[in-house]
Each structure stands twice: as structure tokens, then as C-alpha cells.
Design a protein around this motif. Structure first.
Motif: not given
Length: 255
Positions: A190-214
Motif C-alpha cells: 500500500g505504501v509503495g503504491i501510494a508513493f508510485l501514484l504520487e510520483y505519477l501525479d503531475n498535476s499542480i495543486t500548490t504554490e510549491d508545485d509551481i516553483d518546483k515544476h515550472l
């Protein structure tokens, strides 16, 4: 650029996917319980012990020395092979009227001895507890009768015969152990799948995601306002306005 993840992010991912992890863990435990209780066939064990010495001394006053005992211990490995050989097991099958071959019976018999000990333990495993007892006792009895044909041995003493207990308990499967292992594996998966889904999730939801990805600075944040919030705020504004000025456009002045 090498990426790193903090403990806060790890706990955040686990918290975010906690329901998924719990569902996988519960599912694994249920599957293990069903398999252990309803699919796997219970098996029972029964053991018989004996001791083997080489030909007895002609002179009763002559005692065994250390070398004689050591030789007896070293030759026990040979006895183990003889016990599980077709020459012994085929006779056991014939006496008990078993329906399987000597090779299959050999898989259900375990021969062991403690370190530096002349005591040999024959353990038989079967789906029927009565059959397990009969196989263990008959195997030792046949070995006792035929060992002289293969080696210079005439002193086989049975120490303990296999006996059927009033309430025999199966040695396998172990439902509690299986469920515990399933829970541990479920959490890990379950933990492995959770981190896999989080790794595959490319959506931008927070301010940190904007700074990190863009790599772009955040100039401002626009909040999401629902219609209920707008209506609620509008009504509150009208009420406050009436209290402050004493004027309400919805009211009509009577003449």
C-alpha cells in the motif's frame, strides 16, 4: 538535479493515501484468512524416536568408549538415508495400504537427530492425524526389522512411540502467522503504491508545485468561492447595511 524528499513530505503522502493503504492491508488480511481457513488443507505431525548402536559387545563388562559413540553418531546420517529409501517405505506402504508412492511418502517423512546425539526422530506428516501416527510407528518398526540386512546393526531401541492426542492440532497452515504476514505485506504494498501514484501525479495543486515544476514565482493566489459563499456574504452585507444606516431598499415607506 538530484531530488530529495523530507519526512514531512513522506508523512504527507501517507496521510493523503491513508484510505488506499488501509484498504490494501485489509484486503490482504482477508485473503490470507480465507485461504488459511477455507482453501489450504490442515496437516498433522506425529513423531517417534529410537536409538541405534552397532553390534553389542560380546563381553558385558566392556564399556563403550568415546570413539564408539562418535562412530555411532557419524553413521546416523546413513540411517537417515536408509529410512527414506524405497526399500523401507515400500514396505510401510504395503503394510498400511497407502495410496501414494514411496517418493510421495518420502516427502512426508522427516528424519533428524540432535547434534552429537544418537537419538533419531522420525516425523510423519499427513492430512489425517491417525495416518500420521501409523506412518511414524510403522516406519520405525520396518527399519528396526530390516536394518540388519544393510548394516552390522542389531541394537535398535525404540524410545518413544508416536501417539494420537485427544485433540490433535494441525501444524499447518498457521492462520495467525499467515494473517500477520499478509498485514505486513499489505502495508508495504500500500505504501509503495501510494508513493508510485504520487510520483505519477503531475498535476499542480500548490504554490510549491509551481516553483518546483515550472520555476516561476507566485504573484498571487485566487481563492475558489462557491455560489453559497457569495449568497451568504451578500445577505450578511445587506443585514449589516440595514443596521448601520437604517435603510433597506426592500422596505416601502407607508403614507
Amino acid at each position: 538535479m538530484e531530488e530529495s524528499i523530507s519526512l514531512k513530505e513522506i508523512f504527507g503522502v501517507i496521510k493523503k493515501r491513508l484510505l488506499l493503504i488501509m484498504a490494501i492491508t485489509l484486503g490482504a488480511a482477508v485473503v490470507a484468512a480465507v485461504i488459511s481457513y477455507f482453501v489450504l488443507t490442515p496437516t498433522y505431525e506425529s513423531s517417534s524416536q529410537f536409538i541405534v548402536n552397532q553390534s553389542q559387545q560380546q563381553d558385558p563388562n566392556v564399556q563403550y568408549n568415546v570413539n564408539d559413540i562418535r562412530a555411532n553418531v557419524e553413521i546416523i546420517n546413513t540411517y537417515n538415508v536408509i529410512i527414506k529409501s524405497p526399500a523401507i517405505l515400500e514396505e510401510v506402504i504395503e503394510e498400511l495400504g497407502l495410496s501414494y508412492s514411496a517418493g510421495k511418502l518420502s516427502e512426508n517423512i522427516n528424519v533428524s537427530n540432535a547434534e552429537n546425539s544418537q537419538v533419531v526422530t522420525v516425523t510423519a506428516t499427513d492430512e489425517n492425524p491417525v495416518a500420521a501416527v501409523d506412518i511414524a510407528n510403522t516406519t520405525v518398526a520396518v527399519f528396526q526389522d530390516r536394518i540388519q540386512e544393510f548394516m552390522n546393526v542389531d541394537n535398535v531401541s525404540i524410545l518413544t512411540e508416536a501417539q494420537l492426542s485427544p485433540n490433535p492440532s494441525p501444524v499447518a497452515p498457521n492462520p495467525v502467522l499467515n494473517i500477520a504476514i499478509a498485514i505486513v505485506l499489505g502495508v508495504m504494498i500500500g505504501v509503495g503504491i501510494a508513493f508510485l501514484l504520487e510520483y505519477l501525479d503531475n498535476s499542480i495543486t500548490t504554490e510549491d508545485d509551481i516553483d518546483k515544476h515550472l520555476g516561476l514565482p507566485v504573484l498571487g493566489v485566487i481563492s475558489i468561492i462557491s455560489e453559497e459563499d457569495v449568497r451568504g456574504n451578500h445577505m450578511a452585507f445587506q443585514a449589516n447595511r440595514t443596521k448601520r444606516g437604517g435603510f433597506n431598499a426592500a422596505q416601502k415607506k407607508s403614507v
